[in-house]
Scaffold this active site. Structure first.
Site, PDB file in Angstrom:
ATOM      1  N   ARG A 144       0.797  -1.235   0.000  1.00 27.81           N
ATOM      2  CA  ARG A 144       0.000   0.000   0.000  1.00 27.81           C
ATOM      3  C   ARG A 144       0.826   1.279   0.000  1.00 27.81           C
ATOM      4  NH1 ARG A 144      -2.551  -3.512   3.512  1.00 27.81           N
ATOM      5  NH2 ARG A 144      -4.291  -4.546   2.485  1.00 27.81           N
ATOM      6  N   GLY A 205      -1.701 -11.035   9.343  1.00 25.93           N
ATOM      7  CA  GLY A 205      -1.649 -12.475   9.545  1.00 25.93           C
ATOM      8  C   GLY A 205      -2.610 -13.012  10.577  1.00 25.93           C
ATOM      9  N   ALA A 206      -3.449 -12.157  11.173  1.00 25.21           N
ATOM     10  CA  ALA A 206      -4.341 -12.615  12.241  1.00 25.21           C
ATOM     11  C   ALA A 206      -5.385 -13.604  11.742  1.00 25.21           C
ATOM     12  CB  ALA A 206      -5.036 -11.424  12.899  1.00 25.21           C
ATOM     13  N   THR A 267      -3.537  -7.622  14.719  1.00 22.57           N
ATOM     14  CA  THR A 267      -2.456  -7.132  13.863  1.00 22.57           C
ATOM     15  C   THR A 267      -2.754  -5.732  13.320  1.00 22.57           C
ATOM     16  OG1 THR A 267      -3.463  -8.388  12.054  1.00 22.57           O
ATOM     17  CG2 THR A 267      -1.583  -9.383  13.167  1.00 22.57           C
ATOM     18  N   ASP A 331     -14.957 -10.013  12.658  1.00 23.90           N
ATOM     19  CA  ASP A 331     -13.873  -9.641  11.750  1.00 23.90           C
ATOM     20  C   ASP A 331     -13.888  -8.134  11.492  1.00 23.90           C
ATOM     21  OD1 ASP A 331     -11.732  -9.852  10.089  1.00 23.90           O
ATOM     22  OD2 ASP A 331     -12.800 -10.725   8.412  1.00 23.90           O
ATOM     23  N   CYS A 656      -8.018 -23.934  -0.149  1.00 26.12           N
ATOM     24  CA  CYS A 656      -7.545 -23.408  -1.432  1.00 26.12           C
ATOM     25  C   CYS A 656      -8.364 -22.235  -1.966  1.00 26.12           C
ATOM     26  CB  CYS A 656      -7.548 -24.508  -2.496  1.00 26.12           C
ATOM     27  SG  CYS A 656      -6.782 -26.056  -1.983  1.00 26.12           S
TER      28      CYS A 656
END
Length: 734
Positions: A144, A205-206, A267, A331, A656
């Site tokens: 970013r 990565g949380a 994070t 979230d 996936c």
């Protein structure tokens, strides 16, 4: 192929790596060190002829004082030049322009220096990231933006290393590794910020794995790259020492559900801001991980997840905090970009920090003290009916509890607003927000009766957009019973369940002044916003168009079709007497999970990632090459049982589908169109990392050989169906 295609259209990649929808309490603001108001100021240029900082200025306004391009002549804006970045993975950065040179970043943290008048490449810097790191990025390997100071360009590469690059030569001056444990799924995708003497970065990565990492920001000496300090956003496992005093207070808010097996996220993957007036860093923290954690049936606050925090830039000690979403289970990150401004609130002049949070509320806080001044919904919200200004806490509704049955929660996990920058115009006094007016069907997969109980990127929860492709029957086997679309529509008759809207928000009057719907039916992944003194607002859309509006009225002035999906925010600069507008284009990020929207004009074109630059009197934008989908090849022989194929679908969806879309154009390869040589090497690719240099990491620590065989059987079956449909269509056309 309908079942799979519906399944992979689920929002599996936590928008911009996490979310935030509950709010916290103004009374729980805590004070540590007082802000150092006497600190020397770092350089704070105003965005005018140059665009020296990611948001244009230290206030992060994405506003420019340039007015050569204005409401009277913007209709003549056209193409000046472009630069192809040589990838199709997605662009989220806003370029800088300093001294006639444009500096910007692309995927993995690659850095480009271009002549700002012509687009000629001066140099390119490759951080040489190991492709294995690609699996750590929930929303692909985007970046970013860069920072610039005194002849040095700074960037954080995807693997968490900080790079200080000579702005003239493109050579590294120093490199610092900011990751505390490389065995955990950390990644860095956000823009770095500079204080008067340090480079500061967080990480992501949380949402990956089982919640086995802790968020933090760290500061590094701007001249040498030497470590200065680190601020953790959640406490360590019970019984472990606290790295700094604020964590002792935070630990008291977790309750008995914290058993140390997970490290619980928080994070800081974007939204870092620095205010030179108070010499403090203001940042937001990400979602908790995993979401559903409570062992005692009580939702605990879980500090400092989903919070806004201010720390002293010299010591790294906390000045104040405000938690937007106590006990986050939705979230709902609080990492959306901040804007600093001087406003008159209730008759009193205030230096404030503003955020359009992912949870759907627009927050205005006193920048020096963290006192909550206002909190109002800027988009449709049903998880809370408001915020108690006395306590700062959200008034949570029954819609928020999806532990026992699916609920359509507004906003979705993607947020009412996510990473795409909003803009504040001091000229109009309005904030221009790229809002997401969408809910999602949230469910607890362990309780809902489907075949899946875990979903990478969502843990044991999931949030499904009820968009135009929503089909509960097709999703039932995998996710269990879901509400019918007609039942969901009853809450908001006549309003599309999924849409995006550009809203002009008055932060003093606390209301929407004007709005324009930018996409409907499916998420367009529309872009960030720029406003200018020319009474203009610029925003790119997912269909490839760049829109220019009257900043006061919202009346459209000009639309330029670029043929390239635009997610990033534009910027503007002036060189050689000419004002330019520039934007990076390219689909990706959290959209990696989804096909490029079929309604998009960009759907027909190659997802060319480009820097596009415009000027008055410019020409039409050259379109990217037309997209050419590879045909379905005859699949290998398959003798798998229906049960094995179904198990393969479950494992594919679980592990996936966060990155791969089947049967339609996307960012990553369509695994239902594999050539024979890939089929032959399938196990080695997944289990041994045969294609790791190309970004396909090994997954032998996540899936077994039996899992891979089931996934492969499922993909062969999907290829069989696609091939048969293709051949039938050919016969019918003859």
């Amino acid at each position: 192929m309908k079942t799979l295609r519906q399944a992979v259209l689920i929002l599996l990649a936590s928008a911009a790596m996490g979310g935030g929808t509950l709010m916290l309490n103004a009374c729980t603001s805590a004070r540590a060190d007082t802000p150092n108001t006497g600190a020397d100021r770092a350089a704070a240029p105003t965005a005018g002829a140059e665009w020296p900082l990611t948001g244009g200025d230290t206030a992060g306004t994405w506003y420019s004082a340039l007015a050569d391009i204005n409401e009277t002549n913007a209709a003549t804006l056209g193409y000046a030049w472009s630069y192809d970045m040589g990838t199709e993975r997605g662009q989220e950065a806003t370029p800088l322009v300093v001294g006639g040179v444009m500096y910007t970043s692309g995927v993995w943290g690659n850095v480009y220096a271009l002549d700002a008048a012509t687009g000629a490449l001066l140099w390119q810097y490759d951080p040489e990231v190991d492709g294995q790191w690609g699996r750590n990025a929930c929303c692909d390997v985007v970046n970013r933006g860069v920072a610039y100071r005194d002849g040095t360009v700074f960037v954080a590469s995807e693997d968490g290393r900080l790079h200080a690059i000579d702005a003239k030569t493109g050579k590294a001056r120093w490199i610092a590794d900011t990751i505390i444990n490389h065995k955990q799924p950390y990644a860095s995708t956000g823009a770095v910020i500079l204080t008067k003497d340090a480079v500061v970065i967080g990480n992501a990565g949380a949402d990956i794995g089982d919640g086995d990492l802790r968020g933090y920001i760290s500061a590094w000496d701007i001249k040498t790259g030497a470590f200065k300090w680190r601020f953790f956003t959640v406490p360590p496992a019970p019984g472990q020492p606290f790295e700094h005093p604020e964590l002792a207070m935070a630990a008291k808010s977790w309750g008995p559900n914290r058993d140390g097996r997970t490290q619980n996220g928080g994070t800081v993957w974007d939204g870092l801001s620095y205010d030179p007036e108070t010499d403090q860093i203001v940042f937001g923290t990400g979602n908790a991980s995993p979401y559903l954690r409570s062992a005692d049936g009580v939702r605990h606050d879980d500090l400092f997840n989903a919070s806004i925090i201010a720390v002293n830039a010299q010591s790294g000690r906390m000045n104040w905090y405000y938690q937007t979403t106590p006990g986050d289970e939705w979230d709902y990150d609080a990492v959306q970009k901040f804007v600093f401004a001087n406003l008159t609130i209730a008759g009193q002049p205030r230096r404030v920090v503003m955020q359009a949070c992912k949870n759907g509320f627009f927050y205005t806080l006193d920048l020096k003290t963290g006192k909550l001044l206002s909190a109002d919904p800027f988009t449709y919200v049903n998880w809370a009916k408001g915020v108690d200004l006395a306590t700062g806490r959200p008034l949570v509704t029954e819609h928020a509890d999806y532990s026992k049955s699916p609920k359509n929660v507004y906003p979705s996990w993607a947020g009412g607003h996510t990473w795409n920058p909003m803009s504040f115009s001091p000229q109009t006094g309005l904030v221009y927000i790229p809002a997401i007016d969408a809910g999602n069907v949230l469910l607890n997969m362990k309780a809902n009766g489907g075949s899946l109980t875990h979903l990478e990127g969502f843990f044991s929860s999931d949030g499904i957009f009820p968009d135009d492709l929503y089909d509960p029957a097709a999703l039932k086997r995998v996710f269990g019973p879901l509400p019918a679309k007609d039942d969901l529509q009853k809450e908001r008759p006549g309003v599309k369940l999924v849409r995006e809207v550009l809203r002009a928000w008055d932060p003093v009057a606390r209301k929407v002044v004007w709005e324009r719907v930018t996409s409907q039916g499916v998420r367009g992944y529309d872009g960030g916003v720029l406003s200018t003194a020319g009474n203009l607002v610029f925003q790119g859309r997912g269909d490839g168009s760049l829109w220019i509006y009257n900043a006061r009225t919202g009346a459209p002035i000009k639309t330029i079709q670029t043929g390239s999906h635009i997610m990033a925010a534009p910027m503007t600069y002036k060189i050689g007497g000419v004002q330019y507008v520039a934007v990076q284009a390219g689909y990706g990020g959290s959209g990696i999970t989804f096909p490029i929207p079929p309604s998009s004009a960009a759907y027909a074109n190659r997802n060319a990632n480009r820097i596009l630059v415009f000027k008055l009197g410019g020409s039409a934008v050259p379109m990217p090459d037309k997209r050419e989908l590879p045909p379905y090849l005859p699949p290998p022989p398959l003798k798998a049982s229906p049960a094995l194929i179904a198990r393969g679908e479950d494992k594919f969806t679980e592990n996936c589908s966060r990155c791969h879309v089947l049967g339609t154009p996307g960012v990553t390869p369509d695994l239902s169109r594999l050539p024979p040589e890939v089929h032959a090497s399938f196990n080695d690719i997944v289990l041994k990392g045969a294609l790791a240099p190309m970004g396909m990491a090994r997954f032998d620590d996540v899936v077994t050989k039996a899992d891979v065989e089931a996934i492969h059987a499922y993909l062969i079956d999907q290829q069989r169906q696609g091939y048969q449909a293709q051949q039938s269509a050919k016969k019918a056309s003859h």
